[in-house]
Design an enzyme around this catalytic site. Structure first.
Site, mmCIF file in Angstrom:
data_model
loop_
_atom_site.group_PDB
_atom_site.id
_atom_site.type_symbol
_atom_site.label_atom_id
_atom_site.label_comp_id
_atom_site.label_asym_id
_atom_site.label_seq_id
_atom_site.Cartn_x
_atom_site.Cartn_y
_atom_site.Cartn_z
ATOM 1 C CG ASP B 332 4.284 0.407 3.853
ATOM 2 O OD1 ASP B 332 4.012 0.628 2.787
ATOM 3 O OD2 ASP B 332 4.116 -0.040 4.862
ATOM 4 C CE1 TYR B 416 -2.644 5.296 7.898
ATOM 5 C CE2 TYR B 416 -3.037 2.854 6.522
ATOM 6 C CZ TYR B 416 -2.867 4.246 7.904
ATOM 7 O OH TYR B 416 -3.830 3.698 8.274
#
Lengths: 701, 701
Positions: B332, B416
């Site tokens: 990420d 998320y």
């Protein structure tokens, strides 16, 4: 408390005598009406039990080591709770020492029938050292000519400046169970509030608790020389810090609950956010949490979680092999009693917000009720994010705040303090957090000595030894019913190699599961490489979508291996600390993994009156799909730092049990969000009204 | 904000154009006067840098992948800070993509001299996917006939209900670096705010980011059949929960700071409780904390702690080996940019008390300033007990409260969310806590399939796969000066056997220490059996009493081993995750352990334009008593639970660095106690005036 009874104090406790009873409204543990079967003995029941026992024993005279609730047997209690059996009789369990012979006897008095139901002499055991017992040490040692001489040799003649911390003996081959022993660790204080741990002395004392004799004064010689005390002062109390406080540096953070708390207390039954439980307390375990249930919002029924939760043992083995330090391995629960050492708490000192306190009721050696007021603190805390999600397409944001319910106590074990925080959160988690603070145990260094490798020189010529803290949390689970199984879960790569049809890119991994079938299999260890976890499941209840048995997982990666070697004194005595987890079948009144009698214990198995975890595991009984009990070890290994001196910043360590395929889905969807933002313009540009979707005041929730 | 400029929005950012500059007082990152050398580029500097680059490139046209501060070299910055060198020039670093050729170029523009200082073409790399890039996916895929057909085959004809989460490609052998790829994971929504993760679809899409072509629609067949979507809804937004909220169950907990905060902010420099630091932010790392110093109350001087702290990478490898899940291993930080994905925060939603916000300033693809307002939250929290001690003899009680300073951000990475909480406490501790929440990545199950062993069926026919989260925290330490060493410390029993003269009772244990000498030794792993820790020490400064080098210890027992097998795609790409710790010598601009270019990376070493931790470690240079950098891996292994659905309760994981023989003694003795009780009568009976010794209001401190 203008109307409080004119009570007296023994060993720090508030003592209630017969004529005080009429004005004891301040005592929270005083049952109003009929007590819950798990309520502590009341300030009336304690002396009543003592009286029954004294009458039974007469003309012998008794010293009460403990008088405590004998909890009903599990079947008896559950049958009552389900309306299938009558209310269990109230019973007191006592360990008494006959003053004339020092015979130790286990007594059960039925308070309902006013009968003695058990009078069992036991031998080769040494009961808990109560605070009254420990008070003997300093009193008798200070007057002992050998102690006076030992002090004089190092230049100390004012014996009012000598202090001795009384400890259980740990190990001392010179005596056995014929005497109740304690050791005294000696310190010097330059003035009334001076920190004695800056001035440890080079001798220790052994005392007979019952005869109040000094049996030995063990003076340490290094190269044939005494070690002069370190006289430099290292203090932390305001009278010494004085103008070094920086009062303006930290602005206040106020935590208030204008509408009061969200929990309800009825007697000692506590309900909060769907949880229900009973809060008990005793001289040995301190807080006992029983009958923990949760309302399931999806099945709309109450589900059982844990039958009983308590910290049943701990050991603090010190790692310096030199005499007299080999004798330092405190079992603070079993040797001294977590309940007995409990602090009385005061609002603002230790917790913030609106606090509900409960008292702890114990017994003096003469059978009076000894009360620690405000022994148990029950309060709530904000716990930050419960969940949050932003939909990146349309700017929809939702977040909710988690909340803690904390049932806590703080104990003082001579130098150390331990805060025990039993914590429930909205996401279906129980966490026990322990905070370690207080004072390091210290010792003096001879000029020829270095602290390394067994300690750290925290001040000039003052060493603090390496040590461990290993706690044993006993969980009697009742995951959706009584019959449970523990499944060990190891995270492992897929067995198929990289490039195989089953695992072409090599990313496959899974949880390899193994049910623990018998008590010997139930003695198992954490494994870092496989991120080992355990689940307490109910194999008879399947989760409707996950198609796995409902369960709670144990999250415990803070479980240090015992560093004392196999065969060592500590290894023998603290067998419970050899494994991260033990699982054994439930049996009534099997509670204490280091034995019922920990003082002077050797760890011997098959002791007629002092069984422990090794004995229970050795039975190797079935632990699958039956009524089981788990002993979870956790803690830390402490190599002292200079920063831990003169008073130690709190060091936290914790263990968790979390719902795992227990609830249909996230059990906290009923919690109103603190923020909802629907903004189709932008994912980031909040309008000022973005929290308007929340019913409450968003700054409060 | 009635007077706010009339700005526009791109990909969720607030966009500032030239004519907005006069009314941007609301933008905290706008430098007033001369910027600090580590300040983010301002909303004026971003377009100025873009303009310089456009002019340089003309007539080629540029797409800006990033424009960010090029921090001064360490020597240059420190010389300036010490007054030994002039102020460093302001420089912008950009990665640009030539629109015509898709050539990737690294550019450095000197904003002080208005010169392009570097124009370096790079090849075989794929830059970060920005939110603008990711927005391509859904737009082009929804209109693609193959996607429309794939939907129709499973009964979906309303394409407005089809959503595709854009992810980096992970791995796909069909294309190489000649294209900037992304994959789309497909979902269905029954209505506007319906949770799409309850309806994952059985196909995925590959798109070329630059040409906006759909390259492939990969449909999954099970036994030759499509998998029908799970249409059952599972929601968590208020429009669905409705009256299931229990508004009266939780009473408000108000946290207020009537006198304001205890920290001071000057530009982006932050000071609090003796700490000083600079808060930076960039598109990739998000929060960067630099120049962390602490006032030593005993030496009465400022001491350096850390030169730079940031989260430089993370990987979320999923553990289902079946296609297409082998492509799911999100980096990420490197693939999407933690800064780019940062949420705009709002008081009351995520933190409580008095909050100071800072904005994040980044660039759009056309070189405009893109601002995330309130990107960084700075606030304080009460942290419970700092220390407590009761003297059991005289009833003296003292306790003080700890306090946190938290610098935080929350990111949304498609499904998320991650909250990053950089936390400093009064006891000399830095802790990074990450809270994981948001939505599980889900996939559909064919009726013939089971979720086990690679996932959990969180709702009927919806599986959530096993995965790990491994974060890489980069610490550039400066423990009392630049030259530091990392010492590995293992807790081991004394080598002397039980019964020997050196260890008669077998309790001896000690810390076996090993300095890490070269970068290959610096790649090391946690060891549970020895409770392994590390200390970052300054070997040139000895603690005056402990007689050990001053240091900070790394406390990290949450560092899961990478479960993907050696040789697997993830193992190769996420080499940083193979070890708990890497230590390498400091070099300017070596920051990202998975490479500067993570998208489509293969993990190949010796790449001409994309070096990473394996390359740096392979140099095997000296790391003893020199300028070093530590990469600390921590995280967790997640076997999803039903309770994590439909929105996941926050799961915390953390790592700490703690002063260890750094300060002369407890560094927090200046903190006024919240409670002092001197009561010589009893250890437990507090007088009502027992907190009177505290200067402040005890309920507030």
């Amino acid at each position: 408390m203008a109307n409080a009874p004119d009570t007296t104090s023994i060993a720090g406790y508030t003592i209630f005598r017969d004529d005080d009873y009429d004005s004891v409204a301040a005592i929270s543990m005083m049952p109003r009406g009929i007590p819950h079967p798990l309520d502590q003995l009341s300030i009336k029941e304690i002396p009543a039990a003592a009286q029954l026992m004294r009458e039974y024993a007469s003309p012998k005279t008794l010293k009460f080591n403990c008088i405590t609730l004998l909890e009903p047997k599990k079947n008896e209690y559950h049958a009552f709770r389900q309306g299938l059996a009558p209310r269990p009789d109230r019973r007191a369990f006592a360990i008494v020492i006959e003053r004339e012979t020092q015979q130790v006897t286990e007594v059960v008095a039925n308070l309902t029938t006013e009968k003695i139901e058990q009078w069992k002499d036991v031998k080769d055991v040494a009961p808990t050292l109560t605070l009254e017992d420990l008070d003997v040490m300093e009193r008798v040692a200070r007057d002992d000519p050998r102690v006076i001489r030992a002090c004089k040799e190092i230049g100390i003649t004012d014996m009012s400046k000598i202090f001795l911390d009384a400890w259980a003996i740990g190990v001392d081959e010179r005596w056995g169970f014929e005497r109740r022993l304690q050791q005294g660790l000696a310190y010097y204080r330059a003035s009334e509030f001076d920190n004695q741990y800056a001035h440890p002395l080079d001798f220790s004392v052994v005392v007979d608790t019952e005869t109040e004799e000094v049996l030995a004064v063990d003076v340490r010689y290094v190269n044939g020389e005494r070690t002069a005390p370190a006289f430099a002062e290292h203090n932390y109390l305001p009278q010494f810090i004085g103008d070094q406080y920086k009062h303006d540096r930290l602005k206040p953070i106020d935590i208030t609950q204008p509408q009061g708390v969200s929990f309800r207390v009825k007697g000692n039954e506590l309900s909060w956010a769907g949880y229900k439980m009973h809060i008990g307390f005793n001289y040995r375990e301190g807080i006992v949490i029983s009958d923990v249930r949760a309302h399931d919002p999806y099945e709309d029924r109450e589900r059982t979680l844990f039958n009983r939760i308590s910290v049943v043992e701990m050991v603090v083995p010190y790692g310096c092999p030199e005499k007299p330090h080999h004798k330092k391995h405190a079992f603070d629960v079993g040797e001294y009693g977590t309940g007995l050492m409990t602090n009385s708490l005061k609002l603002g000192c230790d917790c913030k917000g609106v606090i509900h306190y409960m008292d702890g009721v114990m017994a003096t050696s003469s059978g009076e009720a000894a009360v620690v007021k405000n022994a148990i603190c029950i309060h709530e805390e904000d716990n930050g994010l419960l969940y949050k999600h932003t939909d990146f397409r349309d700017g929809t944001v939702i977040s909710a705040r988690d909340r803690k319910l904390i049932v806590s106590q703080i104990i003082t074990a001579a130098n150390y303090e331990y805060g025990f925080y039993h914590t429930f959160t909205l996401d279906g988690t129980y966490k026990l957090e322990v905070k370690l603070t207080g004072m390091l145990n210290t010792y003096c260094l001879h000029p020829s000595e270095e602290a390394a490798p067994y300690g750290t020189e925290v001040a000039s010529r003052v060493t603090a030894h390496n040590h461990q803290h290993i706690f044993s949390l006993r969980i009697d689970p009742e995951i959706d019913g009584r019959n449970n199984t523990v499944v060990e879960s190891d995270a492992v790569p897929s067995p198929a190699p990289v490039g195989s049809a089953e695992n072409p890119y090599g990313n496959g991994f899974l949880a390899r599961k193994r049910p623990l079938r018998t008590a010997l299999e139930g003695a198992t260890d954490y494994n870092h490489e496989t991120q080992r976890g355990w689940e307490i499941i109910n194999p008879n209840r399947q989760h409707p979508t996950a198609k796995k048995p409902v369960g709670f997982k144990i999250v415990n990666n803070s479980c240090p291996p015992l560093l004392a070697q196999p065969g060592s004194t500590v290894y023998n005595r603290a067998a419970f600390a050899r494994h991260s987890l033990w699982v054994v079948p439930y049996r009534d009144y099997e509670l204490f993994p280091a034995g019922d009698y920990v003082c002077q214990s050797t760890g011997e198995t098959n002791h007629p009156h002092n069984k422990g975890i090794l004995d229970w595991a050795a039975r190797d009984e079935n632990i699958e799909n039956t009524d089981i009990v788990c002993y979870l070890q956790f803690g830390l290994t402490h190599f002292p730092r200079a920063e831990d001196f003169p008073v130690m910043p709190a060091e936290p360590v914790s263990i968790m049990l979390r719902a795992s395929n227990f609830y249909l889905k996230n059990p906290a969807l009923w919690v109103p969000p603190s923020a909802i933002c629907v903004d189709s313009q932008s994912r980031n540009a909040f309008s000022t009204a973005c929290c308007a979707g929340s019913k409450g005041d968003s700054s409060r929730l």
